[in-house]
Design a protein around this motif. Structure first.
Motif, mmCIF file in Angstrom:
data_model
loop_
_atom_site.group_PDB
_atom_site.id
_atom_site.type_symbol
_atom_site.label_atom_id
_atom_site.label_comp_id
_atom_site.label_asym_id
_atom_site.label_seq_id
_atom_site.Cartn_x
_atom_site.Cartn_y
_atom_site.Cartn_z
ATOM 1 N N VAL A 143 0.840 -1.201 0.000
ATOM 2 C CA VAL A 143 0.000 0.000 0.000
ATOM 3 C C VAL A 143 0.875 1.250 0.000
ATOM 4 O O VAL A 143 1.796 1.385 0.809
ATOM 5 C CB VAL A 143 -0.945 0.006 1.219
ATOM 6 N N THR A 144 0.602 2.160 -0.918
ATOM 7 C CA THR A 144 1.382 3.396 -1.023
ATOM 8 C C THR A 144 0.598 4.621 -0.567
ATOM 9 O O THR A 144 1.179 5.675 -0.329
ATOM 10 C CB THR A 144 1.824 3.634 -2.482
ATOM 11 N N GLU A 145 -0.712 4.499 -0.468
ATOM 12 C CA GLU A 145 -1.551 5.645 -0.100
ATOM 13 C C GLU A 145 -2.802 5.130 0.594
ATOM 14 O O GLU A 145 -3.346 4.084 0.231
ATOM 15 C CB GLU A 145 -1.949 6.418 -1.343
ATOM 16 N N VAL A 146 -3.252 5.858 1.607
ATOM 17 C CA VAL A 146 -4.515 5.549 2.269
ATOM 18 C C VAL A 146 -5.363 6.818 2.269
ATOM 19 O O VAL A 146 -4.937 7.851 2.791
ATOM 20 C CB VAL A 146 -4.306 5.073 3.714
ATOM 21 N N TYR A 159 -17.358 5.807 12.353
ATOM 22 C CA TYR A 159 -16.692 4.756 11.604
ATOM 23 C C TYR A 159 -15.992 5.440 10.447
ATOM 24 O O TYR A 159 -16.126 6.653 10.245
ATOM 25 C CB TYR A 159 -17.650 3.647 11.154
ATOM 26 N N TYR A 160 -15.214 4.688 9.684
ATOM 27 C CA TYR A 160 -14.361 5.291 8.669
ATOM 28 C C TYR A 160 -14.420 4.481 7.384
ATOM 29 O O TYR A 160 -14.541 3.253 7.422
ATOM 30 C CB TYR A 160 -12.896 5.335 9.131
ATOM 31 N N PHE A 161 -14.324 5.175 6.264
ATOM 32 C CA PHE A 161 -14.053 4.506 5.002
ATOM 33 C C PHE A 161 -12.595 4.740 4.668
ATOM 34 O O PHE A 161 -12.107 5.875 4.704
ATOM 35 C CB PHE A 161 -14.943 5.046 3.880
ATOM 36 N N ASN A 162 -11.898 3.667 4.368
ATOM 37 C CA ASN A 162 -10.498 3.758 3.944
ATOM 38 C C ASN A 162 -10.365 3.150 2.552
ATOM 39 O O ASN A 162 -10.930 2.092 2.269
ATOM 40 C CB ASN A 162 -9.576 2.987 4.885
ATOM 41 N N LEU A 163 -9.654 3.830 1.688
ATOM 42 C CA LEU A 163 -9.264 3.279 0.397
ATOM 43 C C LEU A 163 -7.768 3.053 0.461
ATOM 44 O O LEU A 163 -6.985 4.002 0.474
ATOM 45 C CB LEU A 163 -9.618 4.238 -0.738
ATOM 46 N N LEU A 164 -7.362 1.784 0.576
ATOM 47 C CA LEU A 164 -5.956 1.412 0.638
ATOM 48 C C LEU A 164 -5.487 1.171 -0.797
ATOM 49 O O LEU A 164 -5.934 0.224 -1.449
ATOM 50 C CB LEU A 164 -5.761 0.146 1.482
ATOM 51 N N ILE A 165 -4.599 2.025 -1.284
ATOM 52 C CA ILE A 165 -4.213 2.012 -2.693
ATOM 53 C C ILE A 165 -2.829 1.413 -2.868
ATOM 54 O O ILE A 165 -1.855 1.879 -2.268
ATOM 55 C CB ILE A 165 -4.212 3.445 -3.263
#
Length: 314
Positions: A143-146, A159-165
């Motif tokens: 993962v390089t970006e969250v 709560y949270y939404f995370n996009l692990l890129i």
């Protein structure tokens, strides 16, 4: 990398559906905060997550991420709303797990269906659930970006939404990484400075930016709407001379709002905005008489010039 573009294209449908499903399935009210870039090194598992792998033009993971106490509160509320009985579990047991799975599956199913309507080169796996903090490390490999968006539930917590890129191929996911381009405005007459301009976008950040660019160009008679339904009403009541309108919005998308505006007899010049560059969508908007189509993101260093290029009327 544009946080706003990835947020609107990838994360927004998930966040929008989670808020709608939260209201429908628990009667709780949530509100999304601003998207921001999280530190990969500092990213920590909060205790409970619903995940979906993203493959294709974007390689990564969508994660709906809860502290245990928030997950428990939501699970209890799902059960109460479904069975009209009071639930007061203090741990995530089988019953709450089933309730949370139902909520998570509803959100992922509806969101991925919305994504599937566009010709974009990525797809999502079936949702799965992570309960063990020791499982988190494997999802961070490469993962390089969250990108994170916090959701605050009134009276409950967050709560949270995370996009692990891991990787993004910008063109294939409908995002222009270089300077924004689009379908040009064919007209030549410059819009008078005193003209009333309506900005329609559900992102307050985008409206603020557009308003700033317009002010730099000398346009200060600017009004705003945050969804397509409001835009339809404002066109009738405010009689704007020009419009910029986003496509993907919460209550009524811009292309559908445009159709209503035209059905109501208005020929107001409209320039569409979108991070999604689906050709069928563009052609549909063009068939309804638009004055151009801007592919977001629009950056500060070129925003005023891009907007200036579109401020023309017949």
């Amino acid at each position: 990398m544009s946080v706003e573009a990835l947020y609107k294209v990838i994360l927004y449908p998930f966040i929008n559906e989670s808020l709608a499903s939260l209201k429908a399935m628990t009667n709780l009210v949530g509100e999304a905060g601003d998207a921001f870039v999280d530190s990969v090194d500092d990213f920590r598992f909060k205790g409970y997550a619903v995940c979906s792998e993203v493959t294709g033009g974007l390689d990564g993971v969508i994660m709906m991420h809860h502290y245990p106490e928030t997950a428990i509160a939501i699970g209890n509320s799902v059960c109460e709303h479904m069975f009209e009985e009071k639930y007061q579990f203090t741990e995530i047991n089988e019953e709450l797990s089933n309730a949370l799975a139902e909520w998570g599956n509803t959100i992922v199913g509806r969101s991925t269906d919305l994504h599937g309507r566009y010709s974009l080169d990525y797809k999502f796996s079936s949702p799965y659930f992570v309960h063990d903090v020791n499982d988190m490390d494997k999802y961070l490999v490469g993962v390089t970006e969250v990108i994170t968006v916090p959701i605050t539930i009134e009276g409950v917590g967050r709560y949270y939404f995370n996009l692990l890129i891991r990787n993004v191929e910008y063109q294939s996911v409908g995002i222009k990484r270089e300077a924004s381009t689009g379908i040009s405005n064919p007209h030549t007459k410059v819009l008078p400075l005193e003209s009333k301009i309506l900005l329609v976008d559900d992102s307050g950040m985008i409206r603020k930016a557009l308003k700033r660019y317009l002010s730099q160009l000398g346009y200060n008679n600017v009004i705003e709407a945050d969804d397509g339904s409001t835009a339809v009403i404002m066109v009738e009541e405010e009689k704007p001379d020009f419009m910029f309108m986003d496509v993907v919005m919460g209550q009524l998308n811009g292309d559908l709002a445009l159709a209503k505006i035209r059905d109501n007899g208005s020929n107001v010049p409209v320039v569409m905005l979108s991070s999604v560059t689906d050709q069928a969508l563009i052609k549909s908007c063009e068939s309804m008489g638009i004055s151009g189509f801007i592919f977001k993101p629009i950056q500060a260093d070129n925003g005023a010039q891009i907007i200036k290029d579109y401020l023309k009327i017949a």
